[in-house]
Write an enzyme that holds these catalytic residues in place. Structure first.
Site, short mmCIF file in Angstrom:
data_model
loop_
_atom_site.label_atom_id
_atom_site.label_comp_id
_atom_site.label_asym_id
_atom_site.label_seq_id
_atom_site.Cartn_x
_atom_site.Cartn_y
_atom_site.Cartn_z
N ARG A 102 -29.51 -3.71 -10.74
CA ARG A 102 -28.14 -3.22 -10.93
C ARG A 102 -27.24 -4.43 -11.08
O ARG A 102 -27.22 -5.31 -10.22
CB ARG A 102 -27.66 -2.37 -9.75
N ASP A 127 -23.71 -6.01 -11.27
CA ASP A 127 -22.32 -5.79 -10.85
C ASP A 127 -21.35 -6.42 -11.86
O ASP A 127 -21.59 -7.52 -12.36
CB ASP A 127 -22.11 -6.39 -9.45
N GLU A 156 -22.92 -2.02 -14.17
CA GLU A 156 -21.69 -1.44 -13.63
C GLU A 156 -20.57 -1.69 -14.63
O GLU A 156 -20.02 -2.80 -14.71
CB GLU A 156 -21.32 -2.03 -12.27
N HIS A 163 -19.77 3.18 -3.56
CA HIS A 163 -19.18 2.22 -2.63
C HIS A 163 -17.80 1.74 -3.10
O HIS A 163 -17.09 1.07 -2.35
CB HIS A 163 -20.10 1.01 -2.48
N ASP A 164 -17.41 2.10 -4.31
CA ASP A 164 -16.12 1.68 -4.87
C ASP A 164 -15.13 2.82 -5.03
O ASP A 164 -14.06 2.63 -5.62
CB ASP A 164 -16.33 1.01 -6.23
N ASP A 214 -12.70 2.19 -0.32
CA ASP A 214 -13.26 1.00 0.30
C ASP A 214 -12.21 0.33 1.21
O ASP A 214 -11.07 0.12 0.78
CB ASP A 214 -13.68 0.05 -0.84
N ARG A 239 -17.61 2.88 2.80
CA ARG A 239 -18.81 2.09 3.05
C ARG A 239 -19.22 2.09 4.54
O ARG A 239 -20.03 1.27 4.97
CB ARG A 239 -18.60 0.64 2.61
#
Length: 299
Positions: A43, A45, A74, A140-141, A185, A189
């Protein structure tokens, strides 16, 4: 500061990926983890902030090292430039999923706009790409989906079931299966809820059933054409089907306001999943936020 950084963070310097030495260093890392630990995917980022030439080399190294390897980028917007078959296999499909959330959960766009945006996203890419896009209702974002739904678990179930009918790969963010909540966030998380007394076992069973449905009917859900069979704006009713020559899977979703009348739906074939639905022999009475999914032909 004498060097460029990501997000104004001194311990995250930007590397010049046009430099051959930097390229070889990073490509060695990519290859090392595949060879030494047999990982199945990378993945990447903030992948849109690295040049295309490097990602093409990255793809070549991964493909040469392991067959059937998956590269996920992403990227928050439409991503045609990265999904031509020589860089990433898929992206975190935020643009696609935002259309679904904006209608079902937030109620800030009309039904026709959601459908138009979904169709537009599907038209951007090859069918093979749409089949492996990474569909996320939360991450998570972002705030968690149950928090976006203001704690409404029936609404969460409805939008999740709708997601599981879409082309692409549905992703479960850890804890959603136990109805965890979380604002933006860092709240989204927070630590996993491990205490069984604090876990929503009904939601867990719902996710287990949806995942089993997705596995059992994988050939149709992976490759079936998508049809909007009913788009009833006045009553908030959507009927969506996935079709192959071997079979048809249909889902009907009542998205009308709470307190609005239940809708009658003709049931044909095998019942696969439902919520807020009264099931009869040939008819289903669907309440607002309810859904029913059925297969019109046998497997």
């Amino acid at each position: 500061m004498t060097y460029d950084v990501f997000a104004f963070t001194p311990h995250m310097p930007k590397l010049n990926t046009a430099n051959p030495e930097v390229q070889e260093y990073l490509l060695h890392i990519a290859k090392y983890w595949i060879e030494e630990f047999d990982i199945d995917a990378w993945r990447l980022d903030v992948a849109n902030e690295v040049d295309h030439h490097f990602w093409k080399r990255f793809r070549q190294v991964c493909d040469e090292t392991k067959a059937d390897f998956y590269i996920l980028g992403e990227i928050w917007h439409s991503s045609q430039a990265w999904l031509q078959g020589d860089e990433f296999h898929g992206v975190m499909n935020y643009a696609y999923m935002d259309a679904i959330k904006d209608y079902f959960v937030k109620g800030i766009i009309p039904m026709e706009q959601m459908i138009a945006e979904i169709n537009q996203q599907l038209m951007l890419y090859r069918d093979q790409t749409n089949q492996v896009q990474f569909n996320v209702l939360d991450s998570h974002d972002t705030p968690r989906i149950l928090t976006e739904a203001q704690g409404d678990k029936d609404l969460m179930k409805q939008v999740t079931a709708f997601t599981y009918l879409q082309p692409g790969v549905p992703c479960v963010y850890y804890g959603d299966e136990y109805a965890m909540t979380g604002e933006m966030d860092p709240d989204c998380r927070k630590c996993m809820v491990w205490d069984p007394d604090e876990q929503d076992q009904d939601m867990f069973q719902f996710f287990q059933d949806l995942i089993a449905f997705r596995k059992d009917w994988q050939p149709i859900l992976a490759a079936g054409e998508m049809h909007w069979d009913v788009v009833d704006v006045e009553n908030g009713l959507i009927r969506l089907s996935r079709r192959t020559p071997e079979g048809i899977i249909s889902g009907v979703f009542h998205t009308g306001e709470t307190g609005s009348e239940a809708c009658s739906v003709t049931l044909s074939g095998e019942l696969l999943a439902s919520n807020l639905a009264v099931i009869g022999d040939q008819e289903v009475l669907l309440s607002p936020k309810g859904f029913v999914i059925f297969a019109e032909t046998s497997k």
